[in-house]
Design a protein around this motif. Structure first.
Motif, PDB file in Angstrom:
ATOM      1  N   TYR A 147      32.401  47.730  37.408  1.00  0.00           N
ATOM      2  CA  TYR A 147      33.537  46.890  37.832  1.00  0.00           C
ATOM      3  C   TYR A 147      33.974  47.246  39.258  1.00  0.00           C
ATOM      4  O   TYR A 147      34.259  46.370  40.072  1.00  0.00           O
ATOM      5  CB  TYR A 147      34.711  47.067  36.866  1.00  0.00           C
ATOM      6  N   VAL A 148      33.999  48.548  39.526  1.00  0.00           N
ATOM      7  CA  VAL A 148      34.378  48.994  40.868  1.00  0.00           C
ATOM      8  C   VAL A 148      33.360  48.508  41.896  1.00  0.00           C
ATOM      9  O   VAL A 148      33.715  48.026  42.976  1.00  0.00           O
ATOM     10  CB  VAL A 148      34.499  50.534  40.910  1.00  0.00           C
ATOM     11  N   ARG A 202      48.352  48.038  37.707  1.00  0.00           N
ATOM     12  CA  ARG A 202      48.660  46.608  37.823  1.00  0.00           C
ATOM     13  C   ARG A 202      48.020  45.766  36.720  1.00  0.00           C
ATOM     14  O   ARG A 202      48.639  44.843  36.188  1.00  0.00           O
ATOM     15  CB  ARG A 202      48.214  46.101  39.194  1.00  0.00           C
ATOM     16  N   TYR A 203      46.744  46.063  36.398  1.00  0.00           N
ATOM     17  CA  TYR A 203      46.015  45.220  35.460  1.00  0.00           C
ATOM     18  C   TYR A 203      45.730  45.894  34.105  1.00  0.00           C
ATOM     19  O   TYR A 203      45.305  45.228  33.164  1.00  0.00           O
ATOM     20  CB  TYR A 203      44.691  44.780  36.075  1.00  0.00           C
ATOM     21  N   GLY A 204      45.923  47.195  34.028  1.00  0.00           N
ATOM     22  CA  GLY A 204      45.704  47.916  32.772  1.00  0.00           C
ATOM     23  C   GLY A 204      44.371  48.627  32.713  1.00  0.00           C
ATOM     24  O   GLY A 204      44.229  49.633  32.012  1.00  0.00           O
ATOM     25  N   SER A 205      43.375  48.115  33.444  1.00  0.00           N
ATOM     26  CA  SER A 205      42.055  48.744  33.442  1.00  0.00           C
ATOM     27  C   SER A 205      41.228  48.127  34.552  1.00  0.00           C
ATOM     28  O   SER A 205      41.559  47.063  35.101  1.00  0.00           O
ATOM     29  CB  SER A 205      41.357  48.554  32.100  1.00  0.00           C
ATOM     30  N   TRP A 206      40.116  48.777  34.863  1.00  0.00           N
ATOM     31  CA  TRP A 206      39.201  48.201  35.847  1.00  0.00           C
ATOM     32  C   TRP A 206      38.538  46.937  35.291  1.00  0.00           C
ATOM     33  O   TRP A 206      38.234  45.996  36.035  1.00  0.00           O
ATOM     34  CB  TRP A 206      38.124  49.221  36.221  1.00  0.00           C
ATOM     35  N   SER A 207      38.344  46.866  34.004  1.00  0.00           N
ATOM     36  CA  SER A 207      37.760  45.670  33.415  1.00  0.00           C
ATOM     37  C   SER A 207      38.690  44.467  33.603  1.00  0.00           C
ATOM     38  O   SER A 207      38.226  43.367  33.954  1.00  0.00           O
ATOM     39  CB  SER A 207      37.503  45.906  31.916  1.00  0.00           C
ATOM     40  N   ALA A 209      40.974  44.214  35.916  1.00  0.00           N
ATOM     41  CA  ALA A 209      41.003  43.938  37.350  1.00  0.00           C
ATOM     42  C   ALA A 209      39.782  43.118  37.759  1.00  0.00           C
ATOM     43  O   ALA A 209      39.868  42.194  38.584  1.00  0.00           O
ATOM     44  CB  ALA A 209      41.049  45.247  38.137  1.00  0.00           C
ATOM     45  N   TYR A 210      38.656  43.431  37.158  1.00  0.00           N
ATOM     46  CA  TYR A 210      37.422  42.666  37.422  1.00  0.00           C
ATOM     47  C   TYR A 210      37.590  41.211  36.973  1.00  0.00           C
ATOM     48  O   TYR A 210      37.203  40.278  37.692  1.00  0.00           O
ATOM     49  CB  TYR A 210      36.256  43.346  36.713  1.00  0.00           C
ATOM     50  N   ASP A 211      38.159  40.997  35.782  1.00  0.00           N
ATOM     51  CA  ASP A 211      38.367  39.632  35.284  1.00  0.00           C
ATOM     52  C   ASP A 211      39.291  38.845  36.236  1.00  0.00           C
ATOM     53  O   ASP A 211      39.036  37.657  36.515  1.00  0.00           O
ATOM     54  CB  ASP A 211      38.977  39.669  33.881  1.00  0.00           C
ATOM     55  N   PHE A 212      40.333  39.477  36.698  1.00  0.00           N
ATOM     56  CA  PHE A 212      41.261  38.792  37.610  1.00  0.00           C
ATOM     57  C   PHE A 212      40.559  38.428  38.915  1.00  0.00           C
ATOM     58  O   PHE A 212      40.747  37.332  39.452  1.00  0.00           O
ATOM     59  CB  PHE A 212      42.476  39.689  37.888  1.00  0.00           C
ATOM     60  N   TRP A 213      39.757  39.332  39.452  1.00  0.00           N
ATOM     61  CA  TRP A 213      39.070  39.079  40.723  1.00  0.00           C
ATOM     62  C   TRP A 213      38.100  37.903  40.598  1.00  0.00           C
ATOM     63  O   TRP A 213      38.015  37.053  41.492  1.00  0.00           O
ATOM     64  CB  TRP A 213      38.333  40.325  41.183  1.00  0.00           C
ATOM     65  N   THR A 214      37.365  37.834  39.485  1.00  0.00           N
ATOM     66  CA  THR A 214      36.390  36.747  39.343  1.00  0.00           C
ATOM     67  C   THR A 214      37.063  35.390  39.245  1.00  0.00           C
ATOM     68  O   THR A 214      36.461  34.361  39.611  1.00  0.00           O
ATOM     69  CB  THR A 214      35.524  36.980  38.073  1.00  0.00           C
ATOM     70  N   ARG A 215      38.312  35.340  38.760  1.00  0.00           N
ATOM     71  CA  ARG A 215      39.022  34.075  38.668  1.00  0.00           C
ATOM     72  C   ARG A 215      39.730  33.701  39.975  1.00  0.00           C
ATOM     73  O   ARG A 215      39.839  32.507  40.288  1.00  0.00           O
ATOM     74  CB  ARG A 215      40.057  34.120  37.532  1.00  0.00           C
ATOM     75  N   ASN A 216      40.200  34.675  40.728  1.00  0.00           N
ATOM     76  CA  ASN A 216      41.046  34.399  41.898  1.00  0.00           C
ATOM     77  C   ASN A 216      40.431  34.812  43.231  1.00  0.00           C
ATOM     78  O   ASN A 216      40.949  34.441  44.293  1.00  0.00           O
ATOM     79  CB  ASN A 216      42.390  35.124  41.740  1.00  0.00           C
ATOM     80  N   HIS A 217      39.368  35.608  43.189  1.00  0.00           N
ATOM     81  CA  HIS A 217      38.689  36.088  44.395  1.00  0.00           C
ATOM     82  C   HIS A 217      39.598  36.954  45.276  1.00  0.00           C
ATOM     83  O   HIS A 217      39.416  37.013  46.478  1.00  0.00           O
ATOM     84  CB  HIS A 217      38.118  34.903  45.217  1.00  0.00           C
ATOM     85  N   TRP A 218      40.515  37.599  44.647  1.00  0.00           N
ATOM     86  CA  TRP A 218      41.335  38.645  45.255  1.00  0.00           C
ATOM     87  C   TRP A 218      41.966  39.433  44.130  1.00  0.00           C
ATOM     88  O   TRP A 218      41.882  39.030  42.975  1.00  0.00           O
ATOM     89  CB  TRP A 218      42.419  38.060  46.189  1.00  0.00           C
ATOM     90  N   TRP A 219      42.549  40.554  44.457  1.00  0.00           N
ATOM     91  CA  TRP A 219      43.182  41.318  43.389  1.00  0.00           C
ATOM     92  C   TRP A 219      44.400  42.057  43.920  1.00  0.00           C
ATOM     93  O   TRP A 219      44.655  42.123  45.087  1.00  0.00           O
ATOM     94  CB  TRP A 219      42.168  42.253  42.764  1.00  0.00           C
TER      95      TRP A 219
END
Length: 219
Positions: A147-148, A202-207, A209-219
């Motif tokens: 994820y990182v 912020r997101y609870g986990s790197w996983s 955070a990864y899901d948020f990035w793939t939907r929004n292309h930022w984190w």
């Protein structure tokens, strides 16, 4: 019959008794001079009044754009070579136009001289190492490395000295502002250590955070 001598003495004479003798020339000249003197005296009496009236009318005339332009056209000095138009002294003024939209301040990039400090940022990283070494040193679990790797590859391409020219975000995960990273924002270990706390906090986990990035292309 009348004798000859009587007819001679009785011949008619020129009829001059009823005519006036013409006035002498001298008297006529005197009359003309007297009339001219009266006219000249009258003109001398009237002229100051007329000039004063004209001057008063000119002084009371309103100032308009036409009158100012007419005054400017009279500001000419004639020289031997021709007409020399003297420059006019005019006032100046400044107008400030507020730009729209308001421009964003450009951050000063950090130094790239191999460790030298930039005026507004930390020194760039020159220590070397691999991304696995950096994630391990930052305390990130190996299970989170994929994820990182995904996020960092898209944020900076794993360039520790990456800087966003518009916002000033820096380092592997593009921390914004760069000063929020404890230590040095361009140090990959310091940057990833801060990112680990950011992702979990912020997101609870790197996983996640990864899901948020793939939907929004930022984190």
């Amino acid at each position: 019959m009348t004798p000859d001598n009587e007819s001679i003495s009785a011949s008619p004479r020129p009829a001059t008794a009823g005519r006036k003798k013409p006035a002498p020339v001298r008297r006529r000249v005197s009359a003309v001079l007297a009339a001219l003197a009266v006219v000249g005296f009258s003109a001398a009496m009237i002229a100051p009044t007329g000039i004063a009236t004209a001057g008063s009318a000119a002084a009371d005339a309103p100032v308009t754009a036409f009158s100012l332009a007419a005054d400017d056209t009279q500001n000419i000095t004639v020289t031997v070579e021709g007409a020399d138009i003297a420059p006019l002294a005019r006032g100046t003024f400044e107008v400030y136009v507020k730009p729209k939209p308001k421009p964003k301040p450009k951050p000063v990039p950090a130094s790239t001289d191999g460790g030298g400090s930039a005026p507004s940022g930390p020194p760039h990283y020159t220590g070397g190492g691999s991304k696995e070494d950096w994630m391990a040193a930052a305390g990130i679990a190996s299970s989170d490395w994929p994820y990182v790797d995904y996020i960092v590859s898209r944020e900076s391409g794993w360039n520790p000295n990456a800087t966003n020219a518009s916002s000033g975000a820096c380092g592997l995960v593009q921390a914004l502002p760069c000063s929020k990273v404890p230590g040095n924002g361009y140090n990959p270990v310091d940057n990833l250590r801060w990112a680990n706390g950011y992702a979990v906090g912020r997101y609870g986990s790197w996983s996640a955070a990864y899901d948020f990035w793939t939907r929004n292309h930022w984190w």
